[in-house]
Scaffold this active site. Structure first.
Site, PDB file in Angstrom:
ATOM      1  N   VAL A  17       0.824  -1.206   0.000  1.00 48.87           N
ATOM      2  CA  VAL A  17       0.000   0.000   0.000  1.00 48.87           C
ATOM      3  C   VAL A  17       0.859   1.256   0.000  1.00 48.87           C
ATOM      4  O   VAL A  17       0.589   2.212  -0.740  1.00 48.87           O
ATOM      5  CB  VAL A  17      -0.968  -0.002   1.193  1.00 48.87           C
ATOM      6  CG1 VAL A  17      -1.825   1.264   1.186  1.00 48.87           C
ATOM      7  CG2 VAL A  17      -1.864  -1.239   1.152  1.00 48.87           C
ATOM      8  N   GLU A 133     -10.315   5.655   5.518  1.00 44.27           N
ATOM      9  CA  GLU A 133     -11.072   4.993   4.447  1.00 44.27           C
ATOM     10  C   GLU A 133     -10.439   3.675   4.027  1.00 44.27           C
ATOM     11  O   GLU A 133     -11.131   2.690   3.747  1.00 44.27           O
ATOM     12  CB  GLU A 133     -11.179   5.922   3.243  1.00 44.27           C
ATOM     13  CG  GLU A 133     -12.047   5.396   2.116  1.00 44.27           C
ATOM     14  CD  GLU A 133     -13.509   5.322   2.484  1.00 44.27           C
ATOM     15  OE1 GLU A 133     -14.016   4.185   2.655  1.00 44.27           O
ATOM     16  OE2 GLU A 133     -14.150   6.375   2.606  1.00 44.27           O
ATOM     17  N   GLY A 191      -0.117 -15.562  -1.852  1.00 43.48           N
ATOM     18  CA  GLY A 191       0.162 -14.421  -0.992  1.00 43.48           C
ATOM     19  C   GLY A 191      -1.073 -13.709  -0.478  1.00 43.48           C
ATOM     20  O   GLY A 191      -0.995 -12.556  -0.056  1.00 43.48           O
ATOM     21  N   LYS A 209     -13.157  -4.627  10.744  1.00 43.38           N
ATOM     22  CA  LYS A 209     -13.804  -3.707   9.810  1.00 43.38           C
ATOM     23  C   LYS A 209     -15.270  -3.484  10.181  1.00 43.38           C
ATOM     24  O   LYS A 209     -15.772  -2.356  10.145  1.00 43.38           O
ATOM     25  CB  LYS A 209     -13.693  -4.265   8.388  1.00 43.38           C
ATOM     26  CG  LYS A 209     -12.260  -4.419   7.907  1.00 43.38           C
ATOM     27  CD  LYS A 209     -12.176  -5.198   6.603  1.00 43.38           C
ATOM     28  CE  LYS A 209     -10.738  -5.464   6.194  1.00 43.38           C
ATOM     29  NZ  LYS A 209     -10.639  -6.304   4.977  1.00 43.38           N
TER      30      LYS A 209
END
Length: 430
Positions: A17, A133, A191, A209
């Site tokens: 990320v 977010e 992965g 979440k």
């Protein structure tokens, strides 16, 4: 284009990320400036291994070995935390950034699920923005939808498939007719699994979440400990195929809703109609369904993980900060969030029951009697191929409480006609 000073980022964590964020800032620098009215620049980064090849040139940025040092630099306006983990460097650096008056953007659902209330209160007291977010459903802008687009609604229910790895395993089981273990190994080789696979297959990641979405949707303090968790490890190929035979698919489904007893939060395998949006969800894709009193049902579908989608979500938050948009972390002031009264799943539902019976006269009658005594009535029942000693039986009940099902399963176990442990899976109306 403008004389406004740039918004300066410090990025901690240069995994998939973090590298994605670097790429977006470089590739879309002019687009970002046009859309926000000011440049966005990276000034410094931090990660555990400087020497690792990441496929992107980082030499133009200052390097900090300690994320806390990065978070408190004078030339950093926004601290982007992509380290992960509920404690350790991630927590310490976010707290340091807030104390130093830096805005924070994070993708860390574990941190917020366990410490979100305290961190949000600290951020809002300091007058800084905390955005997350990217912590929920990857590239799907579900946090923005709840805090902004649907803010005029009373939310009645939030549900969805929020872990792409589990959805990949379950859909591949059906497509390939391979069992759970084989598809778990396949996901590991690709992965897709966390370093601790239980975070995925045990429902923990998705539960984090769900607890964040519940806080925003219902104005309550984050309470991950109240989420009922059940993973997918007990789901067999037979369950997948028999559910399909009856018009259903099995999903690891998160559901949050308020009832007369309190806030119900559960992350567990459920059967959903095969022809529903959730039933048609394939592979590693995520889907979140939001129901509001004014808007009805909203379905949001997209990539739940990966470099591009998650980095896109991070940059959406960064760009809002660049625009000067401020909003409470969980959609209303943290000090106004109320502790929710946790409620076990009390809303009646139909259930799928799988059990293996001794293949002898009277076995099925004993099971039916126990179900009736517990207040569970049978809607449909199927008996599949059996050998000389055992007979697999599938029962779909009429709507009843989970408490009644648990009573029935306890009684069935005491009859002496069941081999192994019966399995009960809720059938969700979607």
């Amino acid at each position: 284009m403008t004389d406004i000073a740039p918004l300066r980022l410090g990025i901690a964590g240069l995994g998939t990320v973090g590298v994605g964020v670097v790429k977006i800032v470089r590739k879309h620098a002019k687009l970002i400036e046009k859309r926000t009215g000011r440049p966005v620049q990276i000034v410094a980064v931090a990660a555990r291994n400087r020497a690792k090849e990441r496929g992107v040139d980082l030499t133009r940025y200052d390097w900090e070995d300690d994320p806390v040092t990065l978070a408190t630099r004078d030339d950093v306006d926004v601290y982007v935390e992509l380290i992960g983990g509920s404690d350790g460097p991630a927590k310490a650096s976010v707290e340091a950034a807030i104390a130093a008056g830096k805005h924070v953007v994070t993708a860390n659902k574990a941190l917020l699920a366990h410490h979100g209330q305290a961190i949000a209160e600290a951020a809002e007291a300091a007058g800084i923005v905390l955005r997350f977010e990217a912590a929920v459903a990857g590239g799907i802008p579900v946090i923005k939808a709840l805090t902004e687009g649907l803010a005029g609604n009373e939310i009645t229910r939030v549900m969805g498939v929020m872990n792409g790895t589990c959805n990949y395993i379950l859909t591949r089981m059906q497509a390939t007719r391979q069992g759970y273990e084989a598809l778990f190994d396949e996901a590991a080789k690709l992965g897709y699994l966390e370093a601790d696979p239980q975070l995925d297959v045990g429902g923990i990641d998705a539960g984090h979440k769900l607890s964040l979405l519940s806080s925003i949707a219902f104005g309550t303090q984050v309470n991950f400990d109240a989420v009922e968790l059940e993973g997918i490890t007990r789901i067999t190929l037979e369950d997948i195929e028999q559910a399909a035979d009856m018009g259903y698919r099995i999903k690891l489904l998160g559901v949050a809703q308020t009832t007369g007893r309190g806030l119900e939060q559960r992350m567990s395998p459920c059967l959903v109609p095969s022809n529903s949006p959730l039933g048609q969800l394939e592979g590693g894709t995520n889907m979140v369904v939001i129901e509001g009193d004014m808007v009805g049902q909203i379905v949001m579908r997209g990539a739940g993980a990966g470099e591009g989608p998650t980095a896109s979500a991070v940059m959406g938050d960064v760009m809002d900060i660049a625009r000067g948009i401020t909003i409470s972390t969980f959609g209303k002031p943290a000090t106004a969030l109320t502790p929710a009264v946790p409620a076990k799943a009390a809303v009646p539902a139909a259930f799928y029951l799988r059990m293996t019976l001794d293949d002898k006269p009277g076995a099925l009658a004993k099971v039916a009697a126990v179900l009736g005594d517990a207040g569970v009535s049978i809607n449909r029942m199927r008996q599949y191929g059996h050998d000389e000693t055992v007979a697999p039986v599938i029962i779909v009940t009429h709507k009843c409480s989970r408490e009644a099902v648990d009573r029935a399963l306890s009684g069935i176990g005491a009859t002496g006609v069941v081999k192994g442990e019966p399995v009960a899976i809720r059938i969700e109306d979607v």
